[in-house]
Design a protein around this motif. Structure first.
Motif, PDB file in Angstrom:
ATOM      1  N   ILE A   1       0.842  -1.207   0.000  1.00 50.99           N
ATOM      2  CA  ILE A   1       0.000   0.000   0.000  1.00 50.99           C
ATOM      3  C   ILE A   1       0.878   1.258   0.000  1.00 50.99           C
ATOM      4  N   VAL A   2       1.960   1.236   0.784  1.00 53.10           N
ATOM      5  CA  VAL A   2       2.861   2.389   0.855  1.00 53.10           C
ATOM      6  C   VAL A   2       3.528   2.628  -0.499  1.00 53.10           C
ATOM      7  N   HIS A   3       3.981   1.561  -1.162  1.00 50.02           N
ATOM      8  CA  HIS A   3       4.622   1.724  -2.470  1.00 50.02           C
ATOM      9  C   HIS A   3       3.632   2.248  -3.507  1.00 50.02           C
ATOM     10  N   ASP A   4       2.384   1.854  -3.395  1.00 51.14           N
ATOM     11  CA  ASP A   4       1.350   2.402  -4.283  1.00 51.14           C
ATOM     12  C   ASP A   4       1.200   3.904  -4.032  1.00 51.14           C
ATOM     13  N   GLY A   5       1.200   4.310  -2.772  1.00 48.76           N
ATOM     14  CA  GLY A   5       1.122   5.731  -2.431  1.00 48.76           C
ATOM     15  C   GLY A   5       2.336   6.502  -2.925  1.00 48.76           C
ATOM     16  N   LEU A   6       3.515   5.891  -2.822  1.00 46.08           N
ATOM     17  CA  LEU A   6       4.725   6.544  -3.319  1.00 46.08           C
ATOM     18  C   LEU A   6       4.659   6.768  -4.827  1.00 46.08           C
ATOM     19  N   SER A   7       4.129   5.796  -5.548  1.00 43.47           N
ATOM     20  CA  SER A   7       4.020   5.968  -7.001  1.00 43.47           C
ATOM     21  C   SER A   7       2.998   7.045  -7.344  1.00 43.47           C
ATOM     22  N   LYS A   8       1.937   7.158  -6.541  1.00 43.02           N
ATOM     23  CA  LYS A   8       0.941   8.212  -6.778  1.00 43.02           C
ATOM     24  C   LYS A   8       1.525   9.598  -6.489  1.00 43.02           C
ATOM     25  N   LEU A   9       2.365   9.714  -5.465  1.00 44.69           N
ATOM     26  CA  LEU A   9       3.048  10.984  -5.200  1.00 44.69           C
ATOM     27  C   LEU A   9       3.941  11.368  -6.379  1.00 44.69           C
ATOM     28  N   ALA A  10       4.694  10.401  -6.891  1.00 44.60           N
ATOM     29  CA  ALA A  10       5.579  10.678  -8.030  1.00 44.60           C
ATOM     30  C   ALA A  10       4.770  11.056  -9.267  1.00 44.60           C
ATOM     31  N   ASP A  11       3.663  10.349  -9.502  1.00 44.77           N
ATOM     32  CA  ASP A  11       2.801  10.672 -10.656  1.00 44.77           C
ATOM     33  C   ASP A  11       2.214  12.069 -10.528  1.00 44.77           C
ATOM     34  N   GLY A  12       1.780  12.419  -9.319  1.00 41.73           N
ATOM     35  CA  GLY A  12       1.211  13.749  -9.093  1.00 41.73           C
ATOM     36  C   GLY A  12       2.239  14.845  -9.305  1.00 41.73           C
ATOM     37  N   ALA A  13       3.454  14.624  -8.813  1.00 38.55           N
ATOM     38  CA  ALA A  13       4.520  15.616  -8.994  1.00 38.55           C
ATOM     39  C   ALA A  13       4.853  15.781 -10.475  1.00 38.55           C
ATOM     40  N   ALA A  14       4.905  14.668 -11.200  1.00 43.09           N
ATOM     41  CA  ALA A  14       5.229  14.735 -12.629  1.00 43.09           C
ATOM     42  C   ALA A  14       4.108  15.393 -13.431  1.00 43.09           C
ATOM     43  N   ALA A  15       2.865  15.212 -13.010  1.00 35.82           N
ATOM     44  CA  ALA A  15       1.730  15.772 -13.756  1.00 35.82           C
ATOM     45  C   ALA A  15       1.614  17.284 -13.594  1.00 35.82           C
ATOM     46  N   LEU A  16       2.103  17.820 -12.480  1.00 36.11           N
ATOM     47  CA  LEU A  16       1.958  19.254 -12.244  1.00 36.11           C
ATOM     48  C   LEU A  16       2.822  20.112 -13.172  1.00 36.11           C
ATOM     49  N   VAL A  17       3.956  19.588 -13.610  1.00 37.87           N
ATOM     50  CA  VAL A  17       4.849  20.384 -14.466  1.00 37.87           C
ATOM     51  C   VAL A  17       4.201  20.701 -15.817  1.00 37.87           C
ATOM     52  N   PRO A  18       3.696  19.705 -16.571  1.00 40.35           N
ATOM     53  CA  PRO A  18       3.055  20.067 -17.844  1.00 40.35           C
ATOM     54  C   PRO A  18       1.776  20.896 -17.661  1.00 40.35           C
ATOM     55  N   ILE A  19       1.063  20.667 -16.570  1.00 37.14           N
ATOM     56  CA  ILE A  19      -0.139  21.470 -16.308  1.00 37.14           C
ATOM     57  C   ILE A  19       0.257  22.933 -16.103  1.00 37.14           C
ATOM     58  N   SER A  20       1.329  23.155 -15.356  1.00 38.21           N
ATOM     59  CA  SER A  20       1.821  24.511 -15.141  1.00 38.21           C
ATOM     60  C   SER A  20       2.210  25.162 -16.463  1.00 38.21           C
ATOM     61  N   MET A  21       2.866  24.408 -17.329  1.00 38.65           N
ATOM     62  CA  MET A  21       3.269  24.944 -18.631  1.00 38.65           C
ATOM     63  C   MET A  21       2.046  25.256 -19.496  1.00 38.65           C
ATOM     64  N   GLU A  22       1.014  24.413 -19.419  1.00 39.05           N
ATOM     65  CA  GLU A  22      -0.214  24.670 -20.186  1.00 39.05           C
ATOM     66  C   GLU A  22      -0.908  25.941 -19.699  1.00 39.05           C
ATOM     67  N   TYR A  23      -0.992  26.123 -18.386  1.00 39.28           N
ATOM     68  CA  TYR A  23      -1.595  27.343 -17.841  1.00 39.28           C
ATOM     69  C   TYR A  23      -0.810  28.570 -18.277  1.00 39.28           C
ATOM     70  N   GLU A  24       0.513  28.480 -18.201  1.00 36.55           N
ATOM     71  CA  GLU A  24       1.355  29.610 -18.587  1.00 36.55           C
ATOM     72  C   GLU A  24       1.159  29.946 -20.069  1.00 36.55           C
ATOM     73  N   ALA A  25       1.141  28.935 -20.927  1.00 36.60           N
ATOM     74  CA  ALA A  25       0.936  29.167 -22.362  1.00 36.60           C
ATOM     75  C   ALA A  25      -0.443  29.766 -22.618  1.00 36.60           C
ATOM     76  N   SER A  26      -1.458  29.282 -21.908  1.00 34.44           N
ATOM     77  CA  SER A  26      -2.814  29.802 -22.054  1.00 34.44           C
ATOM     78  C   SER A  26      -2.890  31.259 -21.595  1.00 34.44           C
ATOM     79  N   ASP A  27      -2.226  31.552 -20.488  1.00 37.55           N
ATOM     80  CA  ASP A  27      -2.213  32.931 -19.989  1.00 37.55           C
ATOM     81  C   ASP A  27      -1.547  33.869 -20.997  1.00 37.55           C
ATOM     82  N   LEU A  28      -0.436  33.423 -21.555  1.00 40.66           N
ATOM     83  CA  LEU A  28       0.288  34.276 -22.502  1.00 40.66           C
ATOM     84  C   LEU A  28      -0.489  34.464 -23.798  1.00 40.66           C
ATOM     85  N   SER A  29      -1.112  33.391 -24.294  1.00 46.25           N
ATOM     86  CA  SER A  29      -1.817  33.505 -25.570  1.00 46.25           C
ATOM     87  C   SER A  29      -3.129  34.281 -25.443  1.00 46.25           C
TER      88      SER A  29
END
Length: 105
Positions: A64-92
């Motif tokens: 269960i802990v390793h599943d949670g660790l993978s979800k933390l890593a997935d969440g951290a990785a997902a925030l970077v492209p989302i941030s870039m999409e928001y920034e591109a949307s704001d600029l455009s």
């Protein structure tokens, strides 16, 4: 209802924080996983049963802990492209934003 305000800076900071938390937790789990599989204290049935039960519980817990660790890593990785999409949307879309009235409300 309040509008959703997204700050791209906070998304990247949150991503870095999640990565640091995941690394620290992963390290702590790695250090503590070996004692989770104890050897029986003696060669009797009670010691064998207790060690086996604890090892089985620890295996389920660590799964269960390793599943949670993978979800933390997935969440951290997902925030970077989302941030870039928001920034591109704001600029455009920045050129199309305008005030509805003169002055501040």
């Amino acid at each position: 209802m309040l509008p959703l305000e997204v700050s791209t800076e906070h998304l990247t900071i949150s991503s870095a924080s999640l990565t640091a938390i995941q690394a620290a937790l992963s390290s702590a789990i790695a250090d503590g996983s070996a004692p989770c599989s104890p050897l029986p204290a003696a060669v009797d049935s009670v010691s064998n049963t207790a060690a086996g039960a604890f090892t089985a519980f620890a295996a389920e817990f660590l799964s269960i802990v390793h599943d949670g660790l993978s979800k933390l890593a997935d969440g951290a990785a997902a925030l970077v492209p989302i941030s870039m999409e928001y920034e591109a949307s704001d600029l455009s879309n920045a050129g199309s934003v305008q005030s509805t009235a003169a002055g501040f409300a």
